[in-house]
Design a protein around this motif. Structure first.
Motif, PDB file in Angstrom:
ATOM      1  N   GLY A  50       0.790  -1.223   0.000  1.00 43.84           N
ATOM      2  CA  GLY A  50       0.000   0.000   0.000  1.00 43.84           C
ATOM      3  C   GLY A  50       0.820   1.268   0.000  1.00 43.84           C
ATOM      4  O   GLY A  50       0.285   2.351   0.254  1.00 43.84           O
ATOM      5  N   ARG A  51       2.085   1.174  -0.333  1.00 41.94           N
ATOM      6  CA  ARG A  51       2.955   2.357  -0.421  1.00 41.94           C
ATOM      7  C   ARG A  51       2.957   2.804  -1.884  1.00 41.94           C
ATOM      8  O   ARG A  51       3.914   2.617  -2.626  1.00 41.94           O
ATOM      9  N   PHE A  52       1.844   3.397  -2.279  1.00 40.16           N
ATOM     10  CA  PHE A  52       1.567   3.584  -3.693  1.00 40.16           C
ATOM     11  C   PHE A  52       2.475   4.613  -4.365  1.00 40.16           C
ATOM     12  O   PHE A  52       2.894   4.416  -5.503  1.00 40.16           O
ATOM     13  N   GLU A  53       2.761   5.714  -3.705  1.00 42.24           N
ATOM     14  CA  GLU A  53       3.631   6.719  -4.329  1.00 42.24           C
ATOM     15  C   GLU A  53       5.017   6.150  -4.582  1.00 42.24           C
ATOM     16  O   GLU A  53       5.598   6.353  -5.656  1.00 42.24           O
ATOM     17  N   GLN A  54       5.562   5.458  -3.584  1.00 44.01           N
ATOM     18  CA  GLN A  54       6.884   4.843  -3.772  1.00 44.01           C
ATOM     19  C   GLN A  54       6.833   3.769  -4.850  1.00 44.01           C
ATOM     20  O   GLN A  54       7.762   3.633  -5.653  1.00 44.01           O
ATOM     21  N   ALA A  55       5.737   3.014  -4.886  1.00 45.83           N
ATOM     22  CA  ALA A  55       5.592   1.980  -5.916  1.00 45.83           C
ATOM     23  C   ALA A  55       5.548   2.610  -7.298  1.00 45.83           C
ATOM     24  O   ALA A  55       6.168   2.103  -8.251  1.00 45.83           O
ATOM     25  N   GLY A  56       4.834   3.738  -7.429  1.00 41.27           N
ATOM     26  CA  GLY A  56       4.766   4.418  -8.718  1.00 41.27           C
ATOM     27  C   GLY A  56       6.138   4.820  -9.216  1.00 41.27           C
ATOM     28  O   GLY A  56       6.466   4.628 -10.402  1.00 41.27           O
ATOM     29  N   ARG A  57       6.951   5.374  -8.323  1.00 36.81           N
ATOM     30  CA  ARG A  57       8.316   5.764  -8.727  1.00 36.81           C
ATOM     31  C   ARG A  57       9.145   4.538  -9.101  1.00 36.81           C
ATOM     32  O   ARG A  57       9.955   4.580 -10.042  1.00 36.81           O
ATOM     33  N   TYR A  78      -2.333   2.005 -12.912  1.00 38.09           N
ATOM     34  CA  TYR A  78      -3.254   1.665 -11.824  1.00 38.09           C
ATOM     35  C   TYR A  78      -2.977   2.529 -10.599  1.00 38.09           C
ATOM     36  O   TYR A  78      -3.908   3.001  -9.931  1.00 38.09           O
ATOM     37  N   VAL A  79      -1.699   2.760 -10.296  1.00 40.50           N
ATOM     38  CA  VAL A  79      -1.337   3.635  -9.176  1.00 40.50           C
ATOM     39  C   VAL A  79      -1.938   5.024  -9.376  1.00 40.50           C
ATOM     40  O   VAL A  79      -2.512   5.612  -8.456  1.00 40.50           O
ATOM     41  N   GLY A  80      -1.837   5.553 -10.594  1.00 39.61           N
ATOM     42  CA  GLY A  80      -2.435   6.852 -10.872  1.00 39.61           C
ATOM     43  C   GLY A  80      -3.940   6.828 -10.729  1.00 39.61           C
ATOM     44  O   GLY A  80      -4.548   7.765 -10.192  1.00 39.61           O
ATOM     45  N   LEU A  81      -4.569   5.741 -11.166  1.00 38.34           N
ATOM     46  CA  LEU A  81      -6.022   5.630 -11.105  1.00 38.34           C
ATOM     47  C   LEU A  81      -6.518   5.565  -9.670  1.00 38.34           C
ATOM     48  O   LEU A  81      -7.556   6.144  -9.332  1.00 38.34           O
ATOM     49  N   LEU A  82      -5.795   4.884  -8.791  1.00 35.45           N
ATOM     50  CA  LEU A  82      -6.200   4.783  -7.390  1.00 35.45           C
ATOM     51  C   LEU A  82      -6.374   6.156  -6.758  1.00 35.45           C
ATOM     52  O   LEU A  82      -7.244   6.354  -5.905  1.00 35.45           O
ATOM     53  N   ALA A  83      -5.548   7.125  -7.169  1.00 39.45           N
ATOM     54  CA  ALA A  83      -5.581   8.462  -6.591  1.00 39.45           C
ATOM     55  C   ALA A  83      -6.259   9.475  -7.503  1.00 39.45           C
ATOM     56  O   ALA A  83      -6.150  10.688  -7.280  1.00 39.45           O
ATOM     57  N   PRO A 400      -7.266  -8.520  -2.720  1.00 41.43           N
ATOM     58  CA  PRO A 400      -8.178  -8.686  -3.860  1.00 41.43           C
ATOM     59  C   PRO A 400      -7.943  -7.690  -4.977  1.00 41.43           C
ATOM     60  O   PRO A 400      -8.379  -7.902  -6.099  1.00 41.43           O
ATOM     61  N   PHE A 401      -7.258  -6.586  -4.676  1.00 40.58           N
ATOM     62  CA  PHE A 401      -7.001  -5.563  -5.687  1.00 40.58           C
ATOM     63  C   PHE A 401      -5.517  -5.460  -6.031  1.00 40.58           C
ATOM     64  O   PHE A 401      -5.084  -4.505  -6.653  1.00 40.58           O
ATOM     65  N   GLY A 402      -4.736  -6.444  -5.584  1.00 42.65           N
ATOM     66  CA  GLY A 402      -3.299  -6.415  -5.812  1.00 42.65           C
ATOM     67  C   GLY A 402      -2.522  -5.880  -4.635  1.00 42.65           C
ATOM     68  O   GLY A 402      -1.308  -6.056  -4.555  1.00 42.65           O
ATOM     69  N   PHE A 403      -3.200  -5.217  -3.697  1.00 37.63           N
ATOM     70  CA  PHE A 403      -2.547  -4.720  -2.481  1.00 37.63           C
ATOM     71  C   PHE A 403      -3.280  -5.276  -1.269  1.00 37.63           C
ATOM     72  O   PHE A 403      -4.476  -5.587  -1.317  1.00 37.63           O
ATOM     73  N   ASP A 404      -2.551  -5.423  -0.163  1.00 40.24           N
ATOM     74  CA  ASP A 404      -3.114  -6.040   1.032  1.00 40.24           C
ATOM     75  C   ASP A 404      -4.188  -5.153   1.660  1.00 40.24           C
ATOM     76  O   ASP A 404      -3.993  -3.938   1.827  1.00 40.24           O
ATOM     77  N   VAL A 405      -5.312  -5.753   1.995  1.00 40.51           N
ATOM     78  CA  VAL A 405      -6.402  -5.079   2.705  1.00 40.51           C
ATOM     79  C   VAL A 405      -6.782  -5.979   3.877  1.00 40.51           C
ATOM     80  O   VAL A 405      -7.627  -6.871   3.739  1.00 40.51           O
ATOM     81  N   PRO A 406      -6.157  -5.793   5.048  1.00 39.67           N
ATOM     82  CA  PRO A 406      -6.427  -6.697   6.166  1.00 39.67           C
ATOM     83  C   PRO A 406      -7.820  -6.564   6.757  1.00 39.67           C
ATOM     84  O   PRO A 406      -8.306  -7.485   7.411  1.00 39.67           O
ATOM     85  N   ALA A 407      -8.473  -5.411   6.536  1.00 42.99           N
ATOM     86  CA  ALA A 407      -9.800  -5.205   7.113  1.00 42.99           C
ATOM     87  C   ALA A 407     -10.544  -4.145   6.317  1.00 42.99           C
ATOM     88  O   ALA A 407      -9.941  -3.332   5.609  1.00 42.99           O
ATOM     89  N   ALA A 408     -11.863  -4.157   6.446  1.00 44.24           N
ATOM     90  CA  ALA A 408     -12.704  -3.119   5.872  1.00 44.24           C
ATOM     91  C   ALA A 408     -13.692  -2.663   6.934  1.00 44.24           C
ATOM     92  O   ALA A 408     -14.248  -3.482   7.673  1.00 44.24           O
ATOM     93  N   PHE A 409     -13.892  -1.336   7.026  1.00 45.68           N
ATOM     94  CA  PHE A 409     -14.767  -0.755   8.037  1.00 45.68           C
ATOM     95  C   PHE A 409     -16.154  -0.531   7.441  1.00 45.68           C
ATOM     96  O   PHE A 409     -16.287  -0.141   6.288  1.00 45.68           O
TER      97      PHE A 409
END
Length: 436
Positions: A50-57, A78-83, A400-409
Motif C-alpha cells: 500500500g505504499r503507492f507513491e513509492q511503488a509508482g516511482r 493503476y497507481v495513478g487511477l487509485l488516486a 483482492p485488488f493487488g494490495f493487502d487489505v487486512p480489514a474493511a470498516f
C-alpha cells in the motif's frame, strides 16, 4: 458476463444485489491475472504494502530500463487511477494497451479511468476489449454530458438508520422514493417497478444466475434524479426483475452507489443522521478542509479501486500485535459489524474469534461464512473503537485488488462520526459528532 450460470464479478447487478439484500461483506475481485516479470519485485512489494507513491516511482524506474514492460506500465497506470491522477493513469494505461492490445486488465483500468472523467464514449471500446459487453453498450448509449448537476447543496435527513439508512429522492420528477445508499455498489439502481413508473427503457440486458435463482438485469439512462436541493440529469441507472417481471426486493425503492457520490463533495453525517451533498468546486473543497481542521480532523488518504471500492489508511489490533495499512471504508449498506477482518489477519494478530458461531452470508452474491470477532482496537485516523463486534472472514483474499487489505470498516463503526469524501484532492476527513 455470465460464467457457467454464475454471477460475473463485474456484473451490472452488483448494485442491484445489494439492493436485493445480499450483504457484501468482502469484495471477491481478483488482481491482474498475468504474472509479474522479473525486475519488478521491489515495486510490486511496495504496491502490495500500500505504499503507492513509492511503488509508482519504482515502476517508472523499471520502465526507464525496460520500456516494453507491460506489467510495470499497467501497474503504474493503476497507481495513478487509485488516486484519481488521470493524466498519469491515461499515460501509462495507454502505453500498456499499446504494448499488449489484447490485455483485458489494461483495457479495464483505462475504461474505468474514462468513466471517472465522464468520458463515456472513450470508455466504451475499452469495456468491449475487456470483455464487458453490457458496460460497453451502456456507456455508448449515454448521449451528451452525463451527471449534469443543477443546484449547489442538499442536506437529506435519514428516514431511518437501521437496518439500512434511507433518504428520499425523486426519479424523473415523480413522488419521493426511499433510497438506501452504499459505497460498495457502483451505480444508481432502482426497483423494476420504479423503472417502469419512470418510463425507463433498457439499453442492455442480461439473464443472470443470482443466489439460487435467475433474475434479469437491465441498464439505462435516467433523465432526472433529484436529491433535495440538487438535481442530477442524464444519469446511468440499473434495475433488475424476476423472470416474471416482478421486483427482486421491496425493502426500499433504490440504491445510490459510489458513482453518484464521486461526482459530489459528500458528507456521510452519521452523528447528525443526514447525507450532505455539495457541488464539487475548489471553494467547497476549501470549506470542507477548513471545517475538518476546526474539528481537529487530519486529512486521510482516499483511494478508489475498481470502480467503487473506497480505501484509506487505518489499523486493526489483537492480542498478538497490530497492523497498519490500507483498509476498506464502506458507507451505508446493511450489517451489524463494525469491520470485517480478511484472510489470516485475525489469526496472525491474535484477534478473538468465535468459531462456534459461523455466520452464513453472501459476499457479492456468493455464499460466504464469517465468524464473530472482537479486535482489541480498530482505528481510522483519530476515530477508534475497542472490543467492538466485527466479523472474521478467513476465506477472503487478503489482496483482492493487488494490495493487502487486512480489514474493511462498515456502517456501525461510523455512527459517532461525520465523514467527508473529497474526490478532487482524494482526501477523507472523519470527525466526531455532527457535521457543522
Amino acid at each position: 458476463m455470465v460464467n457457467d450460470g454464475e454471477w460475473d464479478r463485474r456484473s451490472l447487478l452488483r448494485g442491484a444485489a445489494v439492493l436485493a439484500g445480499a450483504a457484501a461483506t468482502a469484495p471477491l475481485l481478483g488482481g491482474a491475472a498475468t504474472a509479474a516479470p522479473a525486475g519488478s519485485g521491489d515495486a510490486d512489494a511496495l504496491f502490495k504494502a500500500g505504499r503507492f507513491e513509492q511503488a509508482g516511482r519504482a515502476y517508472e524506474k523499471v520502465l526507464r530500463t525496460d520500456p516494453a514492460n507491460l506489467h510495470a506500465a499497467r501497474r503504474r497506470g493503476y497507481v495513478g487511477l487509485l488516486a484519481n491522477k488521470f493524466p498519469d493513469a491515461e499515460k501509462y494505461l495507454k502505453l500498456a494497451v499499446e504494448l499488449a492490445p489484447g490485455d483485458r486488465d489494461a483495457h479495464y483500468f483505462l475504461a474505468d479511468c474514462y468513466i471517472r472523467q465522464d468520458k463515456f464514449s472513450l470508455s466504451a471500446p475499452h469495456w468491449q476489449a475487456a470483455g464487458e459487453e453490457a458496460y460497453a453498450k451502456w456507456f455508448a448509449a449515454v448521449r451528451g454530458e452525463p451527471y449534469q448537476i443543477h443546484g449547489d447543496t442538499a442536506r437529506l435527513p435519514w428516514q431511518q438508520i437501521d437496518p439500512i439508512p434511507l433518504v428520499e429522492a425523486s426519479v424523473n420528477g415523480g413522488p419521493p422514493k426511499r433510497f438506501m445508499f452504499y459505497t460498495g455498489a457502483p451505480s444508481l439502481s432502482v426497483r423494476a417497478s420504479v423503472a417502469k413508473e419512470a418510463g425507463l427503457s433498457p439499453v442492455a440486458s442480461q439473464k443472470i444466475g443470482y443466489e439460487n435463482g435467475v433474475i434479469w438485469a437491465y441498464c439505462g439512462v435516467l433523465d432526472s434524479f433529484k436529491l433535495g436541493g440538487l438535481e442530477l440529469r442524464n444519469v446511468p441507472v440499473g434495475w433488475s426483475s424476476t423472470e416474471s417481471g416482478e421486483d427482486v426486493d421491496t425493502d426500499c425503492d433504490g440504491l445510490i452507489g459510489t458513482w453518484v457520490f464521486y461526482h459530489l463533495l459528500t458528507t456521510f453525517d452519521y452523528a447528525g443522521r443526514s447525507l450532505i451533498l455539495r457541488r464539487r468546486t475548489p471553494e467547497t473543497a476549501r470549506k470542507a478542509r477548513a471545517a475538518a481542521e476546526r474539528a481537529g480532523a487530519e486529512p486521510l488518504p482516499l483511494w478508489l479501486a475498481r470502480e467503487q471500492y473506497l480505501h484509506s489508511g487505518g489499523s486493526v489490533a489483537g492480542a498478538s500485535g497490530s497492523r497498519t495499512g490500507v483498509v476498506g471504508v464502506n458507507f451505508g449498506g446493511r450489517g451489524e459489524m463494525a469491520a470485517v477482518v480478511f484472510g489470516d489477519t485475525a489469526e496472525r494478530l491474535g484477534i478473538r474469534s468465535d468459531h462456534d458461531r459461523p455466520i452464513g452470508t453472501f459476499a457479492h452474491s456468493h455464499p460466504a461464512v464469517t465468524y464473530p470477532c472482537y479486535p482489541e482496537r480498530i482505528r481510522l485516523g483519530d476515530a477508534a473503537a475497542e472490543e467492538i463486534y466485527c466479523e472474521n472472514h478467513p476465506e477472503a483474499e487478503l489482496a483482492p485488488f493487488g494490495f493487502d487489505v487486512p480489514a474493511a470498516f462498515f456502517h456501525s463503526f461510523f455512527k459517532p462520526y461525520n465523514i467527508t469524501l473529497d474526490f478532487t484532492d482524494m482526501n477523507l476527513y472523519i470527525a466526531r459528532g455532527k457535521a457543522t
